[in-house]
Design a protein around this motif. Sequence first.
Motif, PDB file in Angstrom:
ATOM      1  N   GLN A 174       0.834  -1.195   0.000  1.00  0.00           N
ATOM      2  CA  GLN A 174       0.000   0.000   0.000  1.00  0.00           C
ATOM      3  C   GLN A 174       0.874   1.252   0.000  1.00  0.00           C
ATOM      4  OE1 GLN A 174      -2.528  -0.418   3.439  1.00  0.00           O
ATOM      5  NE2 GLN A 174      -3.913  -1.851   2.415  1.00  0.00           N
ATOM      6  N   GLY A 175       0.260   2.369  -0.364  1.00  0.00           N
ATOM      7  CA  GLY A 175       0.997   3.623  -0.352  1.00  0.00           C
ATOM      8  C   GLY A 175       1.453   4.037  -1.743  1.00  0.00           C
ATOM      9  N   PRO A 176       2.396   4.991  -1.819  1.00  0.00           N
ATOM     10  CA  PRO A 176       2.904   5.459  -3.111  1.00  0.00           C
ATOM     11  C   PRO A 176       3.399   4.318  -3.998  1.00  0.00           C
ATOM     12  CG  PRO A 176       3.677   6.874  -1.353  1.00  0.00           C
ATOM     13  CD  PRO A 176       3.022   5.698  -0.692  1.00  0.00           C
ATOM     14  N   ALA A 177       3.478   4.571  -5.294  1.00  0.00           N
ATOM     15  CA  ALA A 177       3.721   3.512  -6.277  1.00  0.00           C
ATOM     16  C   ALA A 177       5.158   3.022  -6.342  1.00  0.00           C
ATOM     17  CB  ALA A 177       3.285   3.996  -7.659  1.00  0.00           C
ATOM     18  N   PHE A 178       6.129   3.844  -5.867  1.00  0.00           N
ATOM     19  CA  PHE A 178       7.530   3.473  -6.053  1.00  0.00           C
ATOM     20  C   PHE A 178       8.342   3.614  -4.761  1.00  0.00           C
ATOM     21  CE2 PHE A 178       5.987   4.613 -10.232  1.00  0.00           C
ATOM     22  CZ  PHE A 178       6.512   3.613 -11.032  1.00  0.00           C
ATOM     23  N   ARG A 179       9.378   2.783  -4.670  1.00  0.00           N
ATOM     24  CA  ARG A 179      10.347   2.838  -3.578  1.00  0.00           C
ATOM     25  C   ARG A 179      11.694   3.258  -4.136  1.00  0.00           C
ATOM     26  NH1 ARG A 179       9.154  -0.336   0.964  1.00  0.00           N
ATOM     27  NH2 ARG A 179       7.231  -1.559   0.798  1.00  0.00           N
ATOM     28  N   SER A 180      12.439   4.034  -3.384  1.00  0.00           N
ATOM     29  CA  SER A 180      13.786   4.402  -3.790  1.00  0.00           C
ATOM     30  C   SER A 180      14.663   4.527  -2.550  1.00  0.00           C
ATOM     31  CB  SER A 180      13.794   5.717  -4.567  1.00  0.00           C
ATOM     32  OG  SER A 180      15.109   6.017  -5.029  1.00  0.00           O
ATOM     33  N   ARG A 181      15.959   4.650  -2.770  1.00  0.00           N
ATOM     34  CA  ARG A 181      16.891   4.831  -1.660  1.00  0.00           C
ATOM     35  C   ARG A 181      18.129   5.560  -2.153  1.00  0.00           C
ATOM     36  NH1 ARG A 181      18.734  -1.512  -0.710  1.00  0.00           N
ATOM     37  NH2 ARG A 181      19.486  -1.880  -2.818  1.00  0.00           N
ATOM     38  N   PHE A 182      18.817   6.208  -1.237  1.00  0.00           N
ATOM     39  CA  PHE A 182      20.085   6.851  -1.564  1.00  0.00           C
ATOM     40  C   PHE A 182      20.923   6.874  -0.293  1.00  0.00           C
ATOM     41  CE2 PHE A 182      17.394  10.330  -0.149  1.00  0.00           C
ATOM     42  CZ  PHE A 182      18.215  11.085   0.659  1.00  0.00           C
ATOM     43  N   THR A 183      22.210   7.113  -0.445  1.00  0.00           N
ATOM     44  CA  THR A 183      23.107   7.150   0.705  1.00  0.00           C
ATOM     45  C   THR A 183      23.668   8.556   0.904  1.00  0.00           C
ATOM     46  OG1 THR A 183      25.024   6.524  -0.645  1.00  0.00           O
ATOM     47  CG2 THR A 183      23.776   4.733   0.406  1.00  0.00           C
ATOM     48  N   ALA A 184      24.090   8.821   2.129  1.00  0.00           N
ATOM     49  CA  ALA A 184      24.740  10.087   2.456  1.00  0.00           C
ATOM     50  C   ALA A 184      25.783   9.830   3.537  1.00  0.00           C
ATOM     51  CB  ALA A 184      23.720  11.115   2.933  1.00  0.00           C
ATOM     52  N   LEU A 185      26.839  10.639   3.543  1.00  0.00           N
ATOM     53  CA  LEU A 185      27.903  10.516   4.529  1.00  0.00           C
ATOM     54  C   LEU A 185      27.892  11.717   5.466  1.00  0.00           C
ATOM     55  CD1 LEU A 185      30.952   9.344   2.348  1.00  0.00           C
ATOM     56  CD2 LEU A 185      29.585   7.944   3.911  1.00  0.00           C
ATOM     57  N   PHE A 186      27.924  11.439   6.774  1.00  0.00           N
ATOM     58  CA  PHE A 186      28.008  12.493   7.776  1.00  0.00           C
ATOM     59  C   PHE A 186      29.269  12.292   8.606  1.00  0.00           C
ATOM     60  CE2 PHE A 186      23.557  12.532   6.706  1.00  0.00           C
ATOM     61  CZ  PHE A 186      23.205  13.876   6.783  1.00  0.00           C
ATOM     62  N   ALA A 187      30.043  13.349   8.779  1.00  0.00           N
ATOM     63  CA  ALA A 187      31.287  13.267   9.536  1.00  0.00           C
ATOM     64  C   ALA A 187      30.985  13.168  11.025  1.00  0.00           C
ATOM     65  CB  ALA A 187      32.157  14.501   9.263  1.00  0.00           C
ATOM     66  N   TYR A 188      31.577  12.186  11.685  1.00  0.00           N
ATOM     67  CA  TYR A 188      31.355  12.005  13.120  1.00  0.00           C
ATOM     68  C   TYR A 188      31.676  13.270  13.919  1.00  0.00           C
ATOM     69  CZ  TYR A 188      30.800   6.923  12.649  1.00  0.00           C
ATOM     70  OH  TYR A 188      30.354   5.660  12.323  1.00  0.00           O
ATOM     71  N   GLU A 189      32.704  13.982  13.507  1.00  0.00           N
ATOM     72  CA  GLU A 189      33.145  15.151  14.269  1.00  0.00           C
ATOM     73  C   GLU A 189      32.149  16.307  14.210  1.00  0.00           C
ATOM     74  OE1 GLU A 189      35.919  17.297  10.825  1.00  0.00           O
ATOM     75  OE2 GLU A 189      36.859  16.313  12.544  1.00  0.00           O
ATOM     76  N   GLN A 190      31.175  16.220  13.295  1.00  0.00           N
ATOM     77  CA  GLN A 190      30.251  17.334  13.123  1.00  0.00           C
ATOM     78  C   GLN A 190      28.932  17.166  13.876  1.00  0.00           C
ATOM     79  OE1 GLN A 190      29.702  18.160   8.950  1.00  0.00           O
ATOM     80  NE2 GLN A 190      31.853  18.636   8.606  1.00  0.00           N
ATOM     81  N   PHE A 191      28.656  15.976  14.411  1.00  0.00           N
ATOM     82  CA  PHE A 191      27.389  15.807  15.120  1.00  0.00           C
ATOM     83  C   PHE A 191      27.602  15.142  16.468  1.00  0.00           C
ATOM     84  CE2 PHE A 191      27.724  11.914  12.565  1.00  0.00           C
ATOM     85  CZ  PHE A 191      27.349  10.917  13.454  1.00  0.00           C
ATOM     86  N   ASP A 192      26.600  15.289  17.338  1.00  0.00           N
ATOM     87  CA  ASP A 192      26.621  14.690  18.669  1.00  0.00           C
ATOM     88  C   ASP A 192      26.121  13.256  18.534  1.00  0.00           C
ATOM     89  OD1 ASP A 192      26.225  13.841  21.261  1.00  0.00           O
ATOM     90  OD2 ASP A 192      25.244  15.682  21.925  1.00  0.00           O
ATOM     91  N   SER A 193      26.992  12.303  18.766  1.00  0.00           N
ATOM     92  CA  SER A 193      26.649  10.900  18.541  1.00  0.00           C
ATOM     93  C   SER A 193      25.703  10.324  19.579  1.00  0.00           C
ATOM     94  CB  SER A 193      27.930  10.053  18.501  1.00  0.00           C
ATOM     95  OG  SER A 193      28.604  10.114  19.744  1.00  0.00           O
ATOM     96  N   ASN A 194      25.353  11.109  20.617  1.00  0.00           N
ATOM     97  CA  ASN A 194      24.409  10.650  21.639  1.00  0.00           C
ATOM     98  C   ASN A 194      23.064  11.363  21.563  1.00  0.00           C
ATOM     99  OD1 ASN A 194      26.074   8.796  23.495  1.00  0.00           O
ATOM    100  ND2 ASN A 194      27.378  10.592  23.279  1.00  0.00           N
ATOM    101  N   ALA A 195      22.975  12.385  20.729  1.00  0.00           N
ATOM    102  CA  ALA A 195      21.788  13.247  20.744  1.00  0.00           C
ATOM    103  C   ALA A 195      20.628  12.674  19.940  1.00  0.00           C
ATOM    104  CB  ALA A 195      22.155  14.622  20.186  1.00  0.00           C
TER     105      ALA A 195
END
Length: 217
Positions: free
Chosen positions: A172-193
């Motif tokens: 059920q739902g929209p007709a198509f599925r898709s996916r993509f990847t992205a890279l986030f630098a560990y030093e730029q975000f709070d890994s516990n938040a």
Amino acid sequence: MNIYRHKRVWGLAGFLGVCLIGFGTAWAIDVKLSAEDAQKALEAGRIPMEKANLPEDVKKVLQQASLAARVGADPEKEPCGASAILRTKRYRLEAFGRQEAVESKKRKIDVRMPEEFIKKVMDMPNMEIEVQLCGDDEYFAEGAVIELHQGSKRIKPIDIGKAERGRKNEGQGPAFRSRFTALFAYEQFDSNAKSVFVVNLQDGQEARIPADFSKVR
């Protein structure tokens, strides 16, 4: 003594081939791993796969792995809900552990990951995420952009992969599925938040993927 010294190691291509498979466990994302942590992660991936002898058992192990690494919608409850799989350092190492079990069964010897590969994973500066979502046409995800929101902080990825051409959605739902990847630098975000991945599509639609990093290692 090097515990891998007397065990056959397998080739570079074999390990690189499984880098895209893996899963996380509980607690917070581990940005820094000790050698002992790495060995435990390999074992955490290896043991369940060693015990999985039937195809349905292997499938269950992989499904549980995917669920443990996923944030956002639960595909069992919302097949087309926006979600993302977080490919953390433990995610990668546990994937290698499962592949060790597969190769060991196939070759009937103990197959283990070379130490240089363990070190490479431990030193990875970025977390890769795989975003999965649905839309109304097969190209709906082209040109998608994503940010990681933590309170008032807006974190952009260091790279975004090209979105897959949409596949037909049988549910059920929209007709198509898709996916993509992205890279986030560990030093730029709070890994516990607690966080939210915000995806904006070219047609102006927005998808929000809540992510509680305290539940992913």
